[in-house]
Design an enzyme around this catalytic site. Structure first.
Site, mmCIF file in Angstrom:
data_model
loop_
_atom_site.group_PDB
_atom_site.id
_atom_site.type_symbol
_atom_site.label_atom_id
_atom_site.label_comp_id
_atom_site.label_asym_id
_atom_site.label_seq_id
_atom_site.Cartn_x
_atom_site.Cartn_y
_atom_site.Cartn_z
ATOM 1 N N GLU A 76 86.033 6.005 80.670
ATOM 2 C CA GLU A 76 84.842 6.634 81.259
ATOM 3 C C GLU A 76 83.616 6.299 80.414
ATOM 4 O O GLU A 76 83.638 6.407 79.187
ATOM 5 C CB GLU A 76 85.005 8.160 81.325
ATOM 6 C CG GLU A 76 83.766 8.812 81.955
ATOM 7 C CD GLU A 76 83.821 10.325 81.962
ATOM 8 O OE1 GLU A 76 84.536 10.881 82.804
ATOM 9 O OE2 GLU A 76 83.152 10.944 81.110
ATOM 10 N N THR A 118 79.863 7.953 85.062
ATOM 11 C CA THR A 118 79.586 9.340 85.465
ATOM 12 C C THR A 118 78.272 9.428 86.243
ATOM 13 O O THR A 118 77.448 8.510 86.227
ATOM 14 C CB THR A 118 79.507 10.293 84.253
ATOM 15 O OG1 THR A 118 78.407 9.894 83.455
ATOM 16 C CG2 THR A 118 80.787 10.264 83.440
ATOM 17 N N ARG A 163 82.697 17.718 93.045
ATOM 18 C CA ARG A 163 81.652 18.660 93.438
ATOM 19 C C ARG A 163 80.508 18.608 92.444
ATOM 20 O O ARG A 163 79.340 18.702 92.805
ATOM 21 C CB ARG A 163 82.199 20.091 93.510
ATOM 22 C CG ARG A 163 81.144 21.046 94.072
ATOM 23 C CD ARG A 163 81.354 22.462 93.674
ATOM 24 N NE ARG A 163 81.340 22.631 92.221
ATOM 25 C CZ ARG A 163 81.613 23.758 91.618
ATOM 26 N NH1 ARG A 163 81.946 24.815 92.339
ATOM 27 N NH2 ARG A 163 81.579 23.857 90.304
ATOM 28 N N GLY A 164 80.833 18.459 91.153
ATOM 29 C CA GLY A 164 79.802 18.514 90.111
ATOM 30 C C GLY A 164 79.693 19.927 89.566
ATOM 31 O O GLY A 164 80.090 20.893 90.228
ATOM 32 N N ASP A 165 79.184 20.012 88.353
ATOM 33 C CA ASP A 165 78.994 21.337 87.751
ATOM 34 C C ASP A 165 77.713 21.951 88.261
ATOM 35 O O ASP A 165 76.682 21.289 88.346
ATOM 36 C CB ASP A 165 78.966 21.215 86.225
ATOM 37 C CG ASP A 165 80.375 21.187 85.670
ATOM 38 O OD1 ASP A 165 81.231 21.909 86.217
ATOM 39 O OD2 ASP A 165 80.607 20.425 84.721
ATOM 40 N N ALA A 207 84.330 19.100 96.704
ATOM 41 C CA ALA A 207 84.713 17.683 96.581
ATOM 42 C C ALA A 207 85.430 17.206 97.846
ATOM 43 O O ALA A 207 85.246 16.063 98.281
ATOM 44 C CB ALA A 207 85.611 17.508 95.359
ATOM 45 N N TYR A 244 93.056 19.673 87.248
ATOM 46 C CA TYR A 244 92.836 20.549 86.093
ATOM 47 C C TYR A 244 94.142 21.043 85.459
ATOM 48 O O TYR A 244 94.798 21.926 85.994
ATOM 49 C CB TYR A 244 91.962 21.739 86.525
ATOM 50 C CG TYR A 244 90.613 21.251 86.979
ATOM 51 C CD1 TYR A 244 89.588 21.062 86.063
ATOM 52 C CD2 TYR A 244 90.390 20.879 88.310
ATOM 53 C CE1 TYR A 244 88.363 20.546 86.468
ATOM 54 C CE2 TYR A 244 89.170 20.358 88.715
ATOM 55 C CZ TYR A 244 88.163 20.199 87.780
ATOM 56 O OH TYR A 244 86.959 19.670 88.171
HETATM 57 P P1 FAD Z 1 86.154 21.040 93.739
HETATM 58 O O1 FAD Z 1 87.469 20.350 93.868
HETATM 59 O O2 FAD Z 1 85.278 21.095 94.923
HETATM 60 O O3 FAD Z 1 86.360 22.466 93.135
HETATM 61 C C1 FAD Z 1 85.264 23.259 92.687
HETATM 62 C C2 FAD Z 1 85.638 24.750 92.703
HETATM 63 O O4 FAD Z 1 85.734 25.189 94.044
HETATM 64 C C3 FAD Z 1 87.003 25.006 92.070
HETATM 65 O O5 FAD Z 1 86.965 26.264 91.444
HETATM 66 C C4 FAD Z 1 87.942 25.067 93.259
HETATM 67 O O6 FAD Z 1 89.037 25.906 92.988
HETATM 68 C C5 FAD Z 1 87.042 25.630 94.351
HETATM 69 N N1 FAD Z 1 87.375 25.081 95.683
HETATM 70 C C6 FAD Z 1 87.500 23.783 96.022
HETATM 71 N N2 FAD Z 1 87.750 23.638 97.345
HETATM 72 C C7 FAD Z 1 87.761 24.891 97.846
HETATM 73 C C8 FAD Z 1 87.934 25.445 99.144
HETATM 74 N N3 FAD Z 1 88.174 24.635 100.210
HETATM 75 N N4 FAD Z 1 87.874 26.793 99.305
HETATM 76 C C9 FAD Z 1 87.638 27.595 98.244
HETATM 77 N N5 FAD Z 1 87.460 27.152 96.986
HETATM 78 C C10 FAD Z 1 87.516 25.820 96.786
HETATM 79 N N6 FAD Z 1 80.755 16.447 86.772
HETATM 80 C C11 FAD Z 1 79.575 15.810 86.979
HETATM 81 O O7 FAD Z 1 78.572 16.477 87.232
HETATM 82 N N7 FAD Z 1 79.471 14.439 86.921
HETATM 83 C C12 FAD Z 1 80.537 13.651 86.669
HETATM 84 O O8 FAD Z 1 80.404 12.417 86.634
HETATM 85 C C13 FAD Z 1 81.799 14.274 86.440
HETATM 86 N N8 FAD Z 1 82.917 13.537 86.192
HETATM 87 C C14 FAD Z 1 84.122 14.169 86.087
HETATM 88 C C15 FAD Z 1 85.277 13.383 85.911
HETATM 89 C C16 FAD Z 1 86.534 13.993 85.799
HETATM 90 C C17 FAD Z 1 87.763 13.125 85.645
HETATM 91 C C18 FAD Z 1 86.635 15.418 85.849
HETATM 92 C C19 FAD Z 1 87.975 16.084 85.710
HETATM 93 C C20 FAD Z 1 85.509 16.195 85.996
HETATM 94 C C21 FAD Z 1 84.238 15.594 86.134
HETATM 95 N N9 FAD Z 1 83.077 16.340 86.323
HETATM 96 C C22 FAD Z 1 81.874 15.705 86.514
HETATM 97 C C23 FAD Z 1 83.130 17.808 86.301
HETATM 98 C C24 FAD Z 1 83.344 18.414 87.697
HETATM 99 O O9 FAD Z 1 82.255 18.103 88.527
HETATM 100 C C25 FAD Z 1 83.482 19.933 87.516
HETATM 101 O O10 FAD Z 1 84.690 20.247 86.906
HETATM 102 C C26 FAD Z 1 83.213 20.803 88.743
HETATM 103 O O11 FAD Z 1 83.064 22.154 88.306
HETATM 104 C C27 FAD Z 1 84.323 20.789 89.785
HETATM 105 O O12 FAD Z 1 84.407 19.576 90.403
HETATM 106 P P2 FAD Z 1 85.618 19.270 91.440
HETATM 107 O O13 FAD Z 1 85.376 17.930 91.958
HETATM 108 O O14 FAD Z 1 86.917 19.585 90.819
HETATM 109 O O15 FAD Z 1 85.276 20.341 92.565
#
Ligand code: FAD
Length: 322
Positions: free
Chosen positions: A24, A55, A114-116, A133, A163
């Site tokens: 990364e 990223t 989804r992003g933080d 996401a 996670y």
């Molecule tokens: P999701 O899978 O959408 O989950 C987000 C939250 O919503 C979780 O709590 C989940 O339980 C909940 N959720 C999901 N779907 C549903 C649903 N249908 N109904 C109810 N609840 C739901 N962040 C950045 O900003 N930029 C980056 O480049 C970046 N790179 C990353 C790379 C990796 C390998 C990882 C592991 C993380 C990265 N992150 C990055 C961080 C990531 O964006 C965060 O962890 C964020 O908080 C969650 O993203 P996610 O894609 O897992 O979201």
């Protein structure tokens, strides 16, 4: 620094797939950072990774630098980029535009996130934005569908986050698995994990995911944590509780070299345990630095496929082990 040893000559048997290797990177914030990043990219390129991920700032603020880095990776290196993309900070229409642009430039891998959430995010999401996401995966597949003739047989590979320790906003680890399964059903091809500090957390995640019907590869993301400050910062950023043992060891390190040795050893231990548990690859979070990443790789001695190289970018003789 001496480059790592990769076992290339002893090709894996046709029954066992080689271990995937990826890194990364993040888009540089200024010119000095760009110079240092390109030095890192050239060092990492000698290890012949399967892809490097770039990223994306959840605010969308680094969109231009991210796209520029992806373009340069495509045009100036032998590396295959995986573009991170986030729902946060963009509307669905904006994201569709970015996805189209990336595909037109030759990107064939997207990590759909989804992003933080920014701390000052308004309670109401921006009109037209995507919530999860999973929605972004479906959007990528729709854009891909519209471009299927242009893509010919080249399907877009979609990765997602997984996670080993519960996602900070998730109500339970069971919910995390349901979300991962939903992302697979929407079209995810593989997952990369958030950082973790205990090998059992990776094994448990994979076991729970497999029992629930998740069949996509789950690649452990490991980060060489070579300073106390970095471990603490990472804990704040990701919500993952750092290992007390690692914090203690880094706290007692005599100097920077000792810290690096401790961090590398801990990372190698985690990666080995994950590989022993059947991990199909290793994704190294590099912090745009190559030294510790290459140390980890050197110690891991991954069985990697030999690949044809561009003459100017051939792997140095000393990297090839008989
Ligand atoms: P999701 O899978 O959408 O989950 C987000 C939250 O919503 C979780 O709590 C989940 O339980 C909940 N959720 C999901 N779907 C549903 C649903 N249908 N109904 C109810 N609840 C739901 N962040 C950045 O900003 N930029 C980056 O480049 C970046 N790179 C990353 C790379 C990796 C390998 C990882 C592991 C993380 C990265 N992150 C990055 C961080 C990531 O964006 C965060 O962890 C964020 O908080 C969650 O993203 P996610 O894609 O897992 O979201």
């Amino acid at each position: 620094m001496s480059p790592p040893s990769l076992i290339q000559a002893s090709a894996p048997s046709s029954h066992s797939a080689p271990i995937a290797l990826s890194y990364e990177l993040f888009p540089p914030r200024n010119e000095a950072a760009a110079l240092s990043l390109w030095n890192t990219i050239r060092e990492l390129e000698t290890t012949n990774p399967d892809y490097v991920s770039v990223t994306y700032g959840a605010s969308g603020s680094n969109r231009d630098t991210a796209v520029e880095l992806l373009n340069r990776l495509l045009t100036e290196t032998s590396l295959l980029p995986l573009a991170h993309l986030t729902c946060v900070g963009n509307t669905a229409d904006e994201l569709a535009e970015i996805i189209s642009e990336l595909l037109d430039h030759g990107v064939r891998g997207i990590l759909a996130l989804r992003g933080d959430m920014p701390k000052d995010a308004p309670a109401e999401p921006r009109a037209g934005s995507l919530a999860y996401a999973q929605d972004l995966i479906e959007l990528v597949r729709r854009v891909e569908q519209r471009r299927s003739a242009l893509l010919c047989a080249g399907k877009v590979a979609i990765g997602v986050a997984a996670y080993p320790a519960q996602h900070p906003e998730s109500p339970s680890i069971e919910h995390d698995i349901e979300v991962l399964l939903a992302k697979q059903r929407s079209g995810a091809d593989f997952a990369i994990t958030q950082v973790f500090f205990h090998a059992d957390q990776y094994k448990d995640l994979v076991n729970r995911a497999r029992r629930a019907g998740v069949s996509i590869p789950i690649i452990p993301g490991v980060m060489p944590l070579t300073s106390l400050r970095r471990v603490q910062r990472l804990g704040d950023l990701t919500g993952v509780e750092p290992s007390a043992k690692l914090l203690d060891a880094l706290g007692r390190a005599e100097d920077a070299a000792d810290s690096r040795r401790i961090g590398v050893e801990a990372t190698v231990g985690l990666a080995r345990a994950a590989l022993d548990a059947g991990a199909p690859g290793i994704h190294l979070y590099t912090f745009n630095e190559h030294a510790a990443a290459l140390d980890v790789l050197d110690k891991l001695q991954l069985l990697r496929p030999g690949r044809p190289q561009l003459a100017s970018r051939a792997v140095p003789e000393r990297l090839v082990r008989a």
